[in-house]
Design a protein around this motif. Sequence first.
Motif, PDB file in Angstrom:
ATOM      1  N   LEU A 268      -1.752   1.690  -3.123  1.00 51.91           N
ATOM      2  CA  LEU A 268      -1.815   2.606  -1.981  1.00 51.91           C
ATOM      3  C   LEU A 268      -2.820   2.266  -0.951  1.00 51.91           C
ATOM      4  CD1 LEU A 268      -0.703   5.191  -0.510  1.00 51.91           C
ATOM      5  CD2 LEU A 268      -2.189   6.343  -1.904  1.00 51.91           C
TER       6      LEU A 268
ATOM      7  N   ALA B  68      -2.132  -0.978   1.160  1.00 53.09           N
ATOM      8  CA  ALA B  68      -0.936  -0.688   1.926  1.00 53.09           C
ATOM      9  C   ALA B  68      -1.431   0.019   3.222  1.00 53.09           C
ATOM     10  CB  ALA B  68       0.116   0.018   1.389  1.00 53.09           C
ATOM     11  N   LEU B  69      -2.575   0.884   3.053  1.00 49.07           N
ATOM     12  CA  LEU B  69      -3.093   1.335   4.196  1.00 49.07           C
ATOM     13  C   LEU B  69      -4.262   0.922   4.929  1.00 49.07           C
ATOM     14  CD1 LEU B  69      -2.180   4.417   5.123  1.00 49.07           C
ATOM     15  CD2 LEU B  69      -1.384   3.697   2.752  1.00 49.07           C
TER      16      LEU B  69
ATOM     17  N   SER C  30      -0.903   7.657   9.954  1.00 50.94           N
ATOM     18  CA  SER C  30      -0.845   6.321   9.159  1.00 50.94           C
ATOM     19  C   SER C  30       0.109   6.413   7.766  1.00 50.94           C
ATOM     20  CB  SER C  30      -2.266   5.743   9.158  1.00 50.94           C
ATOM     21  OG  SER C  30      -3.015   6.488   8.299  1.00 50.94           O
ATOM     22  N   LEU C  31      -0.402   7.283   7.107  1.00 48.45           N
ATOM     23  CA  LEU C  31       0.227   7.515   5.698  1.00 48.45           C
ATOM     24  C   LEU C  31       1.850   7.807   5.979  1.00 48.45           C
ATOM     25  CD1 LEU C  31      -2.107  10.035   4.163  1.00 48.45           C
ATOM     26  CD2 LEU C  31      -1.684   7.964   3.264  1.00 48.45           C
TER      27      LEU C  31
ATOM     28  N   ALA D  51       3.688   6.503   8.328  1.00 47.51           N
ATOM     29  CA  ALA D  51       4.321   5.297   8.799  1.00 47.51           C
ATOM     30  C   ALA D  51       4.282   4.435   7.529  1.00 47.51           C
ATOM     31  CB  ALA D  51       3.547   4.650   9.920  1.00 47.51           C
ATOM     32  N   ILE D  52       3.401   4.236   6.574  1.00 49.73           N
ATOM     33  CA  ILE D  52       3.438   3.438   5.494  1.00 49.73           C
ATOM     34  C   ILE D  52       4.626   3.988   4.183  1.00 49.73           C
ATOM     35  CG2 ILE D  52       2.339   2.555   3.582  1.00 49.73           C
ATOM     36  CD1 ILE D  52       1.749   0.972   6.318  1.00 49.73           C
ATOM     37  N   LEU D  53       4.517   5.237   4.154  1.00 48.83           N
ATOM     38  CA  LEU D  53       5.046   5.795   3.112  1.00 48.83           C
ATOM     39  C   LEU D  53       6.585   6.316   3.451  1.00 48.83           C
ATOM     40  CD1 LEU D  53       2.434   7.824   1.145  1.00 48.83           C
ATOM     41  CD2 LEU D  53       2.927   5.237   0.868  1.00 48.83           C
TER      42      LEU D  53
ATOM     43  N   THR E 175       3.825   7.779  -3.469  1.00 48.97           N
ATOM     44  CA  THR E 175       2.495   6.997  -3.815  1.00 48.97           C
ATOM     45  C   THR E 175       2.520   6.284  -4.874  1.00 48.97           C
ATOM     46  OG1 THR E 175       1.623   9.004  -4.654  1.00 48.97           O
ATOM     47  CG2 THR E 175       1.077   8.976  -2.407  1.00 48.97           C
TER      48      THR E 175
END
Length: 252
Positions: A113, A116-117, A151-152, A154-156, A223
């Motif tokens: 996690l 990725a961030l 941002s979370l 967008a990634i998840l 996550t």
Amino acid sequence: MARLADLVDWCDRYLAVSDFTDYAPNGLQVAGPEQVQKVVSGVTASQALIDGAAERGADLLVVHHGFFWKGEDPRVVGMKYRRLSRLLEAGIGLLAYHLPLDAHAEVGNAVGLGRALGWQVEGPFAERNGGPLGRVGSLTEPCSGEELADSLGAILGRPPLHIRGHGRPIRRLAWATGAAEGFIEEAADRGMDAFVSGEISEPTVHIARECGIDYFAAGHHATETFGPDALARRLAEEFDLDHEFLDVDSPA
């Protein structure tokens, strides 16, 4: 092709399974064919994931959430019977790693996690039952709570639930995947600006507000997609196997 016994032994040693006290057996949970070529990985050994693995001709299924949890009904009936029957009929073995896959420094859910961030890992966090289940770190550039939530999301692929505990920029944060909301006070005690986990419970809201820490519930499933995929990819590289990650959507 590779021997199932060799794959199990490699995973058990790579994840240091013997170091952990867990809520379910780690390692081989359902025997499969002695020789393995196709590996499918996913988060939870649900019926949908098992069916998907069977459709793809998998010999081995690698997951984070397997079977036989402490305190559950031990009888093989109903849903458990249907899942096991499908695995046995399709000739698929089941490998499951819970806490060892949260904690691992290379393929773990927490480090995945953070990677990725783009968070900078600075050390372990939430050391429980044999390993650090989370990490502490910092952002390359401070941001607002709203920007971190963006941002979370967008990634998840899903917006997190953001509980605002303060109005200052976020610089340092702690995170642990899945049902780790109970670690929020430890994050606050260590002076973190934010804490990220998968799930949220009712007390978490008040703790965040009263301890002055921003909290983000980013999804248990979302996550914890990183560990199973990374472990199975590493396994496939080590033994020259075919691998496919199946993301069975879950809003939880």
